[in-house]
Design a protein around this motif. Structure first.
Motif, PDB file in Angstrom:
ATOM      1  N   ILE A 190       0.805  -1.139  -0.015  1.00 11.56           N
ATOM      2  CA  ILE A 190       0.045  -0.135  -0.139  1.00 11.56           C
ATOM      3  C   ILE A 190       0.916   1.376  -0.124  1.00 11.56           C
ATOM      4  CG2 ILE A 190      -1.788   1.274   1.299  1.00 11.56           C
ATOM      5  CD1 ILE A 190      -2.174  -1.545   2.746  1.00 11.56           C
ATOM      6  N   LEU A 191       0.298   2.223  -0.872  1.00 10.33           N
ATOM      7  CA  LEU A 191       0.852   3.707  -0.745  1.00 10.33           C
ATOM      8  C   LEU A 191      -0.002   4.639  -0.355  1.00 10.33           C
ATOM      9  CD1 LEU A 191       3.110   3.919  -3.957  1.00 10.33           C
ATOM     10  CD2 LEU A 191       4.031   3.678  -1.676  1.00 10.33           C
ATOM     11  N   GLN A 192       0.136   5.595   0.466  1.00 16.12           N
ATOM     12  CA  GLN A 192      -0.874   6.391   1.152  1.00 16.12           C
ATOM     13  C   GLN A 192      -0.051   7.630   1.692  1.00 16.12           C
ATOM     14  OE1 GLN A 192      -3.028   3.833   3.855  1.00 16.12           O
ATOM     15  NE2 GLN A 192      -1.804   4.677   5.659  1.00 16.12           N
ATOM     16  N   GLU A 193      -0.884   8.668   1.968  1.00 12.16           N
ATOM     17  CA  GLU A 193      -0.268   9.845   2.521  1.00 12.16           C
ATOM     18  C   GLU A 193      -1.149  10.459   3.771  1.00 12.16           C
ATOM     19  OE1 GLU A 193       1.218  12.533  -0.565  1.00 12.16           O
ATOM     20  OE2 GLU A 193       1.047  10.965  -1.712  1.00 12.16           O
ATOM     21  N   ALA A 194      -1.518   9.575   4.640  1.00 13.04           N
ATOM     22  CA  ALA A 194      -2.462   9.877   5.594  1.00 13.04           C
ATOM     23  C   ALA A 194      -1.674  10.523   7.054  1.00 13.04           C
ATOM     24  CB  ALA A 194      -3.063   8.902   6.237  1.00 13.04           C
ATOM     25  N   SER A 195      -0.379  10.533   6.970  1.00 12.02           N
ATOM     26  CA  SER A 195       0.333  11.145   8.245  1.00 12.02           C
ATOM     27  C   SER A 195       1.235  12.162   7.477  1.00 12.02           C
ATOM     28  CB  SER A 195       0.969  10.099   8.945  1.00 12.02           C
ATOM     29  OG  SER A 195       2.227   9.515   8.286  1.00 12.02           O
ATOM     30  N   GLU A 196       1.715  13.071   8.429  1.00 13.93           N
ATOM     31  CA  GLU A 196       2.810  13.923   7.833  1.00 13.93           C
ATOM     32  C   GLU A 196       4.100  13.511   7.423  1.00 13.93           C
ATOM     33  OE1 GLU A 196       5.362  17.666   9.901  1.00 13.93           O
ATOM     34  OE2 GLU A 196       3.636  17.029  10.677  1.00 13.93           O
ATOM     35  N   LEU A 197       4.415  12.350   7.901  1.00 17.26           N
ATOM     36  CA  LEU A 197       5.615  11.501   7.555  1.00 17.26           C
ATOM     37  C   LEU A 197       5.545  11.061   6.067  1.00 17.26           C
ATOM     38  CD1 LEU A 197       8.562  10.430   8.258  1.00 17.26           C
ATOM     39  CD2 LEU A 197       7.497   8.542   9.265  1.00 17.26           C
ATOM     40  N   GLU A 198       4.193  10.460   6.099  1.00 14.29           N
ATOM     41  CA  GLU A 198       3.933   9.868   4.625  1.00 14.29           C
ATOM     42  C   GLU A 198       3.944  10.965   3.585  1.00 14.29           C
ATOM     43  OE1 GLU A 198       1.265   6.039   6.260  1.00 14.29           O
ATOM     44  OE2 GLU A 198       0.289   7.873   6.206  1.00 14.29           O
ATOM     45  N   ARG A 199       3.673  12.034   3.958  1.00 11.62           N
ATOM     46  CA  ARG A 199       3.415  13.165   2.974  1.00 11.62           C
ATOM     47  C   ARG A 199       4.952  13.530   2.648  1.00 11.62           C
ATOM     48  NH1 ARG A 199      -1.466  13.830   5.383  1.00 11.62           N
ATOM     49  NH2 ARG A 199      -0.695  15.338   7.190  1.00 11.62           N
ATOM     50  N   GLU A 200       5.842  13.428   3.656  1.00 11.24           N
ATOM     51  CA  GLU A 200       7.332  13.795   3.338  1.00 11.24           C
ATOM     52  C   GLU A 200       8.107  12.963   2.636  1.00 11.24           C
ATOM     53  OE1 GLU A 200       8.784  14.214   7.269  1.00 11.24           O
ATOM     54  OE2 GLU A 200       7.783  16.241   7.838  1.00 11.24           O
ATOM     55  N   GLN A 201       7.914  11.687   2.577  1.00 11.11           N
ATOM     56  CA  GLN A 201       8.578  10.673   1.849  1.00 11.11           C
ATOM     57  C   GLN A 201       7.891   9.403   1.493  1.00 11.11           C
ATOM     58  OE1 GLN A 201      11.161   9.905   5.728  1.00 11.11           O
ATOM     59  NE2 GLN A 201      11.396   7.894   4.525  1.00 11.11           N
ATOM     60  N   LEU A 202       8.174   8.729   0.449  1.00 14.79           N
ATOM     61  CA  LEU A 202       7.519   7.453   0.139  1.00 14.79           C
ATOM     62  C   LEU A 202       7.751   6.418   1.146  1.00 14.79           C
ATOM     63  CD1 LEU A 202       6.019   6.155  -2.461  1.00 14.79           C
ATOM     64  CD2 LEU A 202       8.273   5.332  -3.113  1.00 14.79           C
ATOM     65  N   ILE A 203       6.669   5.734   1.473  1.00 14.32           N
ATOM     66  CA  ILE A 203       6.693   4.739   2.228  1.00 14.32           C
ATOM     67  C   ILE A 203       5.730   3.693   2.029  1.00 14.32           C
ATOM     68  CG2 ILE A 203       5.836   3.941   4.750  1.00 14.32           C
ATOM     69  CD1 ILE A 203       6.850   6.794   5.535  1.00 14.32           C
ATOM     70  N   PHE A 204       5.975   2.436   1.773  1.00  6.08           N
ATOM     71  CA  PHE A 204       5.342   1.277   1.274  1.00  6.08           C
ATOM     72  C   PHE A 204       4.840   0.545   2.748  1.00  6.08           C
ATOM     73  CE2 PHE A 204       7.807   1.680  -2.340  1.00  6.08           C
ATOM     74  CZ  PHE A 204       6.965   1.403  -3.307  1.00  6.08           C
ATOM     75  N   HIS A 205       3.546   0.570   2.759  1.00 10.44           N
ATOM     76  CA  HIS A 205       3.041  -0.256   3.869  1.00 10.44           C
ATOM     77  C   HIS A 205       2.861  -1.847   3.396  1.00 10.44           C
ATOM     78  CE1 HIS A 205       1.499   2.913   6.770  1.00 10.44           C
ATOM     79  NE2 HIS A 205       1.544   3.550   5.668  1.00 10.44           N
ATOM     80  N   LEU A 206       2.961  -2.619   3.950  1.00  9.05           N
ATOM     81  CA  LEU A 206       2.607  -4.419   3.805  1.00  9.05           C
ATOM     82  C   LEU A 206       1.922  -4.832   5.127  1.00  9.05           C
ATOM     83  CD1 LEU A 206       4.674  -6.839   1.986  1.00  9.05           C
ATOM     84  CD2 LEU A 206       3.309  -7.444   3.815  1.00  9.05           C
ATOM     85  N   THR A 207       0.654  -5.434   4.853  1.00  7.95           N
ATOM     86  CA  THR A 207      -0.230  -5.867   5.668  1.00  7.95           C
ATOM     87  C   THR A 207      -0.662  -7.284   5.351  1.00  7.95           C
ATOM     88  OG1 THR A 207      -2.287  -5.042   4.836  1.00  7.95           O
ATOM     89  CG2 THR A 207      -1.175  -3.500   6.253  1.00  7.95           C
ATOM     90  N   ALA A 208      -0.714  -8.152   6.468  1.00 12.19           N
ATOM     91  CA  ALA A 208      -1.210  -9.562   6.163  1.00 12.19           C
ATOM     92  C   ALA A 208      -1.997  -9.923   7.256  1.00 12.19           C
ATOM     93  CB  ALA A 208       0.162 -10.454   5.984  1.00 12.19           C
ATOM     94  N   GLY A 209      -2.684 -10.860   6.937  1.00 15.61           N
ATOM     95  CA  GLY A 209      -3.823 -11.487   7.812  1.00 15.61           C
ATOM     96  C   GLY A 209      -2.856 -12.550   8.784  1.00 15.61           C
ATOM     97  N   SER A 210      -3.661 -13.239   9.749  1.00 13.49           N
ATOM     98  CA  SER A 210      -3.043 -14.144  10.490  1.00 13.49           C
ATOM     99  C   SER A 210      -2.950 -15.480  10.052  1.00 13.49           C
ATOM    100  CB  SER A 210      -3.784 -13.828  12.037  1.00 13.49           C
ATOM    101  OG  SER A 210      -3.577 -12.517  12.424  1.00 13.49           O
ATOM    102  N   LEU A 211      -2.150 -16.330  10.354  1.00 13.65           N
ATOM    103  CA  LEU A 211      -2.137 -17.640   9.977  1.00 13.65           C
ATOM    104  C   LEU A 211      -3.089 -18.179  10.974  1.00 13.65           C
ATOM    105  CD1 LEU A 211       1.653 -18.457   9.122  1.00 13.65           C
ATOM    106  CD2 LEU A 211      -0.361 -18.746   7.638  1.00 13.65           C
ATOM    107  N   GLU A 212      -4.037 -19.199  10.367  1.00 10.16           N
ATOM    108  CA  GLU A 212      -4.925 -19.987  11.442  1.00 10.16           C
ATOM    109  C   GLU A 212      -4.330 -21.239  11.897  1.00 10.16           C
ATOM    110  OE1 GLU A 212      -7.678 -18.843  12.361  1.00 10.16           O
ATOM    111  OE2 GLU A 212      -7.629 -17.144  10.891  1.00 10.16           O
TER     112      GLU A 212
END
Length: 247
Positions: free
Chosen positions: A225-247
């Motif tokens: 994910i790319l987004q700019e929801a915070s001040e830090l994210e608006r200053e520089q490119l940050i990739f988020h990576l989210t994943a579900g839990s292993l059952e």
């Protein structure tokens, strides 16, 4: 082989119907989307985007030689645009090995972002993988409503887990998994890509394979994910990576 020719015949028939009956486009687009969700249709979907993108019954936003962007036929958000390579590329792992098409994806994302008047505070650009990828042709979602990942406001050095030539990777939470991938050389975020050499951006080695081996991302289902929801994210490119839990 016979099955493939039947599929080709169906596609050609659909295209002919579209030209004869333009009012049927929305109905056909939804029908084709339902077919695309079938797991066994992944290669056929990719083949369709490679050969028939200009004729697809979609509300097109942008068409380049390598990429198509159009409004999602079944949007999750009010502003929901899909960006898809015009080549059979199954997953984000495959796309990272094709720098030419990856570059065009990034370029198209910026052009759509700018041309459709998205705002930095109200968008997310994401691509799903593994169990979260419903259509087996890699595709990016651009939504214009809100952030998609938990907001990232500061870099905590003791959360560093991997350091590669191009990225520092930090783990924010374990369950559910939330990582942030920060380019080691500062890069502007999507809203300011007029300042960025996009060809150079596409050469950055995102460490997804390393993270796949550590976290079993595909089995969990994941989003980049790319987004700019915070001040830090608006200053520089940050990739988020989210994943579900292993059952």
């Amino acid at each position: 082989m016979k099955r493939l020719w039947r599929i080709v015949l169906v596609v050609v028939t659909v295209i002919v119907c579209l030209w004869l009956f333009p009012s049927s486009r929305a109905f056909i687009a939804n029908a084709l989307f339902s077919v695309a969700l079938t797991p066994s249709m992944g290669s056929v979907v990719g083949w369709g985007f490679e050969h028939f993108s200009p004729a697809l019954p979609v509300e097109r936003v942008l068409l380049t030689g390598k990429t198509i962007a159009f409004h999602h036929p079944r949007p999750t958000w009010k502003r929901h645009i899909l960006i898809i390579p015009r080549k059979q590329i199954g997953t984000i792992f495959d796309l990272l090995n094709d720098r030419v098409y990856l570059e065009d994806i990034w370029r198209t994302a910026y052009e759509v972002f700018s041309g459709q008047a998205f705002t930095p505070e109200r968008y997310a650009l994401l691509v799903n993988g593994g169990l979260r990828q419903d259509v087996k042709q890699v595709h990016f979602h651009l939504n214009g409503e809100k952030e998609y990942a938990p907001t990232f406001t500061e870099i905590v050095e003791n959360s560093l887990i991997i350091q590669t030539n191009d990225f520092d990777v930090y783990q924010l939470t374990e369950t559910p998994l939330h990582l942030v991938l920060v380019p080691r050389q500062s890069v502007a975020p999507l809203s300011r890509w007029q300042e960025v050499d996009i060809q150079q951006l596409s050469q950055l080695e995102l460490p997804l394979l390393e993270l796949e081996q550590i976290y079993n991302l595909s089995s969990r289902g994941f989003s980049l994910i790319l987004q700019e929801a915070s001040e830090l994210e608006r200053e520089q490119l940050i990739f988020h990576l989210t994943a579900g839990s292993l059952e």
